[in-house]
Design a protein around this motif. Sequence first.
Motif, PDB file in Angstrom:
ATOM      1  N   PRO A  51       0.803  -1.227   0.000  1.00 34.13           N
ATOM      2  CA  PRO A  51       0.000   0.000   0.000  1.00 34.13           C
ATOM      3  C   PRO A  51       0.834   1.273   0.000  1.00 34.13           C
ATOM      4  O   PRO A  51       0.360   2.315  -0.440  1.00 34.13           O
ATOM      5  N   ASN A  52       2.029   1.190   0.507  1.00 29.21           N
ATOM      6  CA  ASN A  52       2.991   2.283   0.395  1.00 29.21           C
ATOM      7  C   ASN A  52       4.219   1.692  -0.295  1.00 29.21           C
ATOM      8  O   ASN A  52       4.488   0.492  -0.170  1.00 29.21           O
ATOM      9  N   ARG A  53       4.953   2.531  -1.020  1.00 26.21           N
ATOM     10  CA  ARG A  53       6.076   2.001  -1.806  1.00 26.21           C
ATOM     11  C   ARG A  53       7.035   1.195  -0.945  1.00 26.21           C
ATOM     12  O   ARG A  53       7.594   0.185  -1.404  1.00 26.21           O
ATOM     13  N   THR A  54       7.223   1.624   0.304  1.00 24.87           N
ATOM     14  CA  THR A  54       8.173   0.919   1.160  1.00 24.87           C
ATOM     15  C   THR A  54       7.480   0.102   2.261  1.00 24.87           C
ATOM     16  O   THR A  54       8.121  -0.269   3.241  1.00 24.87           O
ATOM     17  N   LEU A  55       6.204  -0.168   2.076  1.00 22.99           N
ATOM     18  CA  LEU A  55       5.497  -1.049   3.015  1.00 22.99           C
ATOM     19  C   LEU A  55       4.961  -2.258   2.248  1.00 22.99           C
ATOM     20  O   LEU A  55       3.960  -2.153   1.532  1.00 22.99           O
ATOM     21  N   SER A  95      -1.891   3.690  -4.436  1.00 22.28           N
ATOM     22  CA  SER A  95      -2.067   5.146  -4.373  1.00 22.28           C
ATOM     23  C   SER A  95      -0.741   5.876  -4.579  1.00 22.28           C
ATOM     24  O   SER A  95      -0.748   7.040  -4.972  1.00 22.28           O
ATOM     25  N   GLU A  98      -0.690   6.949  -8.198  1.00 22.70           N
ATOM     26  CA  GLU A  98      -1.848   7.593  -8.806  1.00 22.70           C
ATOM     27  C   GLU A  98      -2.069   9.001  -8.276  1.00 22.70           C
ATOM     28  O   GLU A  98      -1.536   9.380  -7.242  1.00 22.70           O
ATOM     29  N   SER A  99      -2.876   9.749  -9.030  1.00 28.21           N
ATOM     30  CA  SER A  99      -3.330  11.065  -8.601  1.00 28.21           C
ATOM     31  C   SER A  99      -2.133  11.973  -8.307  1.00 28.21           C
ATOM     32  O   SER A  99      -1.263  12.137  -9.163  1.00 28.21           O
ATOM     33  N   TRP A 100      -2.037  12.525  -7.097  1.00 24.99           N
ATOM     34  CA  TRP A 100      -0.931  13.428  -6.776  1.00 24.99           C
ATOM     35  C   TRP A 100       0.413  12.717  -6.849  1.00 24.99           C
ATOM     36  O   TRP A 100       1.458  13.370  -6.942  1.00 24.99           O
ATOM     37  N   HIS A 101       0.397  11.405  -6.765  1.00 25.71           N
ATOM     38  CA  HIS A 101       1.640  10.622  -6.806  1.00 25.71           C
ATOM     39  C   HIS A 101       1.817   9.913  -8.152  1.00 25.71           C
ATOM     40  O   HIS A 101       2.638   8.999  -8.262  1.00 25.71           O
TER      41      HIS A 101
ATOM     42  N   GLY B  12       2.187   1.991  10.585  1.00 26.05           N
ATOM     43  CA  GLY B  12       1.662   1.814   9.234  1.00 26.05           C
ATOM     44  C   GLY B  12       0.676   2.864   8.770  1.00 26.05           C
ATOM     45  O   GLY B  12      -0.016   2.664   7.768  1.00 26.05           O
ATOM     46  N   HIS B  15      -2.666   2.730   6.531  1.00 27.59           N
ATOM     47  CA  HIS B  15      -2.602   1.374   5.975  1.00 27.59           C
ATOM     48  C   HIS B  15      -2.782   0.329   7.072  1.00 27.59           C
ATOM     49  O   HIS B  15      -2.968  -0.852   6.787  1.00 27.59           O
ATOM     50  N   SER B  88      -3.415  13.352   3.412  1.00 27.20           N
ATOM     51  CA  SER B  88      -1.979  13.655   3.424  1.00 27.20           C
ATOM     52  C   SER B  88      -1.308  13.400   2.081  1.00 27.20           C
ATOM     53  O   SER B  88      -0.265  12.757   2.022  1.00 27.20           O
ATOM     54  N   SER B  89      -1.911  13.872   1.040  1.00 27.04           N
ATOM     55  CA  SER B  89      -1.394  13.825  -0.343  1.00 27.04           C
ATOM     56  C   SER B  89      -1.781  12.541  -1.076  1.00 27.04           C
ATOM     57  O   SER B  89      -1.661  12.491  -2.303  1.00 27.04           O
ATOM     58  N   TYR B  90      -2.223  11.531  -0.378  1.00 31.62           N
ATOM     59  CA  TYR B  90      -2.616  10.283  -1.041  1.00 31.62           C
ATOM     60  C   TYR B  90      -4.116  10.240  -1.287  1.00 31.62           C
ATOM     61  O   TYR B  90      -4.906  10.544  -0.391  1.00 31.62           O
ATOM     62  N   ASP B  91      -4.483   9.837  -2.489  1.00 32.87           N
ATOM     63  CA  ASP B  91      -5.888   9.590  -2.801  1.00 32.87           C
ATOM     64  C   ASP B  91      -6.156   8.093  -2.771  1.00 32.87           C
ATOM     65  O   ASP B  91      -5.349   7.303  -3.277  1.00 32.87           O
ATOM     66  N   PHE B  92      -7.287   7.719  -2.183  1.00 31.70           N
ATOM     67  CA  PHE B  92      -7.705   6.309  -2.155  1.00 31.70           C
ATOM     68  C   PHE B  92      -9.111   6.232  -2.722  1.00 31.70           C
ATOM     69  O   PHE B  92     -10.097   6.383  -2.004  1.00 31.70           O
ATOM     70  N   HIS B 149      -6.961  19.500  -8.794  1.00 41.62           N
ATOM     71  CA  HIS B 149      -6.782  18.052  -8.765  1.00 41.62           C
ATOM     72  C   HIS B 149      -6.361  17.555 -10.143  1.00 41.62           C
ATOM     73  O   HIS B 149      -6.866  18.026 -11.151  1.00 41.62           O
ATOM     74  N   PRO B 150      -5.424  16.582 -10.180  1.00 43.03           N
ATOM     75  CA  PRO B 150      -4.946  16.137 -11.503  1.00 43.03           C
ATOM     76  C   PRO B 150      -6.043  15.495 -12.368  1.00 43.03           C
ATOM     77  O   PRO B 150      -5.964  15.576 -13.589  1.00 43.03           O
ATOM     78  N   LEU B 299       7.877   4.845   5.900  1.00 44.25           N
ATOM     79  CA  LEU B 299       6.916   4.960   4.800  1.00 44.25           C
ATOM     80  C   LEU B 299       7.403   6.043   3.836  1.00 44.25           C
ATOM     81  O   LEU B 299       7.825   7.120   4.269  1.00 44.25           O
ATOM     82  N   ALA B 300       7.297   5.750   2.557  1.00 41.33           N
ATOM     83  CA  ALA B 300       7.915   6.604   1.541  1.00 41.33           C
ATOM     84  C   ALA B 300       6.941   7.604   0.936  1.00 41.33           C
ATOM     85  O   ALA B 300       5.718   7.429   0.996  1.00 41.33           O
ATOM     86  N   ASP B 301       7.533   8.627   0.331  1.00 33.54           N
ATOM     87  CA  ASP B 301       6.883   9.466  -0.677  1.00 33.54           C
ATOM     88  C   ASP B 301       5.879  10.483  -0.149  1.00 33.54           C
ATOM     89  O   ASP B 301       5.250  11.187  -0.951  1.00 33.54           O
ATOM     90  N   PHE B 302       5.719  10.581   1.167  1.00 39.21           N
ATOM     91  CA  PHE B 302       4.896  11.674   1.674  1.00 39.21           C
ATOM     92  C   PHE B 302       5.615  13.001   1.387  1.00 39.21           C
ATOM     93  O   PHE B 302       6.845  13.051   1.388  1.00 39.21           O
ATOM     94  N   PRO B 303       4.858  14.080   1.202  1.00 37.76           N
ATOM     95  CA  PRO B 303       5.511  15.393   1.214  1.00 37.76           C
ATOM     96  C   PRO B 303       6.256  15.525   2.551  1.00 37.76           C
ATOM     97  O   PRO B 303       5.717  15.116   3.592  1.00 37.76           O
TER      98      PRO B 303
END
Lengths: 416, 416
Positions: A51-55, A95, A98-101, B12, B15, B88-92, B149-150, B299-303
């Motif tokens: 669900p996360n790139r590193t999880l 996720s 997708e979208s913002w990522h 997590g 997630h 937090s920047s992720y869309d689900f 939004h993209p 966990l990766a890729d968060f702003p």
Amino acid sequence: MRFGVNYTPSQGWFHSWLDFDVAAVARDLDAIAGLGVDHIRIFPLWHLVQPNRTLIRPSALDDVACVLDLAAEVGLEVNVDGLQGHLSSYDFMPSWLESWHRKNMFTHPLAVSGEVEYLRALTRAVADRPNLLGITLGNEVNQFAGGVHPTPHTITPEEAGSWLGTLDAAVRTETNTLVTHAMYDASWYRDDQPFLPEHAADYGDSTVVHSWVFNGSAQLDGPLAPASVRHAQYLLALAAAWNRDAERPVWLQEVGAPINVVPVADVPEFISRTVRHAMESPKLWGITWWCSHDVSRSLADFPPLEYDLGLIDSDGNVKPSGRAFAELIKELRDAGPAPAPEAALELDDSVDGYRAQCAPGGAFHRAWMAAAEHTAPGQAPQIVLRSRRGDQELLAARGISDNKITQVLSEEAPYA
Amino acid sequence: MRFGVNYTPSQGWFHSWLDFDVAAVARDLDAIAGLGVDHIRIFPLWHLVQPNRTLIRPSALDDVACVLDLAAEVGLEVNVDGLQGHLSSYDFMPSWLESWHRKNMFTHPLAVSGEVEYLRALTRAVADRPNLLGITLGNEVNQFAGGVHPTPHTITPEEAGSWLGTLDAAVRTETNTLVTHAMYDASWYRDDQPFLPEHAADYGDSTVVHSWVFNGSAQLDGPLAPASVRHAQYLLALAAAWNRDAERPVWLQEVGAPINVVPVADVPEFISRTVRHAMESPKLWGITWWCSHDVSRSLADFPPLEYDLGLIDSDGNVKPSGRAFAELIKELRDAGPAPAPEAALELDDSVDGYRAQCAPGGAFHRAWMAAAEHTAPGQAPQIVLRSRRGDQELLAARGISDNKITQVLSEEAPYA
């Protein structure tokens, strides 16, 4: 000859990974084993495992391994597909892509490295299981690259090949098992598809095809016409044309009877003819039917045909299609390898638009179907690429006689 | 005065719904209760609870209810948000609304009916819990509708209102609890956002604001300048301007200290000033800080800023920000309601582009900040809409003196 099914869980379809139920899976696998198959193909949902790139969730990997152990109990080998990705009209993209990522899943370094880690972890989780049949990089991942996808991850053919090479190598760092990759038939039939036929043949340990006659084949002449019941055989012949090694196996990894184009009453006959024709293919490794279980009607929004592809209904009862497949297995499982016909049709792969010529209704497709129907059983022509016509060693290894190769003239393909 | 935190699981992140761990949640809630807060806000992931439009997973609902029960054990009330959606920047987004199944989530009948069923089921799952604080339709769902939004689900303001009305009514069929909806500040500041300020005030039981000073506020004058530490107060004042009922509460449902614009050393002071200023707001129901726990660096890729918003680090240690918030709660929890200042600024909501005037750096924003700084503590002006200037009853109920209303002239907003 290997026979198997693509395993579609009877409870909750692939969403059942969210509520992994050992008893339910065991029940499904027991019913599947009852058909006489020797293997299944399974589909973890990528976005749930990673669900996360590193999880990469250990418990999700444990569930995948558990399916192998349950399969072992009923004598089934298991092929594990990685990047799902795409299943029965639904896309499951994590996720973090997708979208913002949003990142190009085939070329962005973080996307590819995430996929590498995922496939390595998934492979590690099952590598020690004696009934591991193989790893497929993902189910029809080329769907995401093509022009028909609503939001394609656009790439060049070179980038497609590079991606396949990277992911194939990643899996091999963890296992010596069979490694394959799977493409839907746009790679053979659509000239805008960046994944090419040669990618099918140049990566992985066998050349994999997925045969779906809702692609125009069944619409051409009807559900039991050659274009329908020889479609899988034709695709296997096309696939073999790109194999650089005559001994490389071909695998009919998906084939099903979609009732939007094959009436329910014709399904058993469709299965019988499809399987028998497919078995005329030289170097065929096996046939893996789509799919084990019907999708429950309690789940919404699938294309109508997707609900009824099972050999077993969602209550666990074997359907007429399942009985037909089971009887074929009993009859055919000890069949020897098919002979390699001396005759072949030459496909001019040098012209722009040659893939449209191969598509259902295209000039080459029509020519091959006609030739197949006008030869004795087991003698449908092989296919030779014009670009490899000079490779006498390859032709000889394939059992093709140079004087039995017929050129097919290109023309405007009616279904291009 | 109510104080709470938005609960971000330490293990997590969200997630963790995939690996629901009662002991881990209990540990987190115990640490949260230690801050002295009285409530939390929780965020089930929509695509996990409802992976197919007609599959709402009972076990996922049980997990949500379990969080309420665990919260009750440490004396916390719980607000449950539905459509996540965005965090937090992720869309689900569930697969039944994306890609081949893409539908406008606000207007397509199947999308809306699926959302209605989801919100009803989610509400039913917790409706009998005595510590249920309320239901929020979803976290900042207006993010999906806006031009930034993209892949926006484009709608008109009328469609936004219709959607809110439908979903609000759906929740109320299942409960008498507090119902709210939450928008990010584009609804107040961007003229292309179809969710309007009046939607904040006209739907739900209180008017909710989310205050994030990375929106330009902190960049204007610095992390501890009025534009920063009065931003939440300003947004609450704007929100109240649209309330048709002077008694309607306003809720600062999200406010945080983003370290991309607020240096870590300034965070405790930022929190103190932000909370004290917010508490000058008439009819303030409460303040819910974002967030309880830092996002783990694993966990990766968060702003980058998203990792450090917690009052508690991901190992469970209370941070200086957490101590600051806890001390404020101890000091302020028994504070009476703030007086209603007689003075007000008039916002000309009749002109095109009035929302850009309200945005950080806009003419109205500048005027309000200047006025707030030049009045005695607790006397920052209220805000009156020109379109409602004639409603003497409303003005009186709000404690506003007609002769203490100052017009603000529109002008080109520097940050529009």
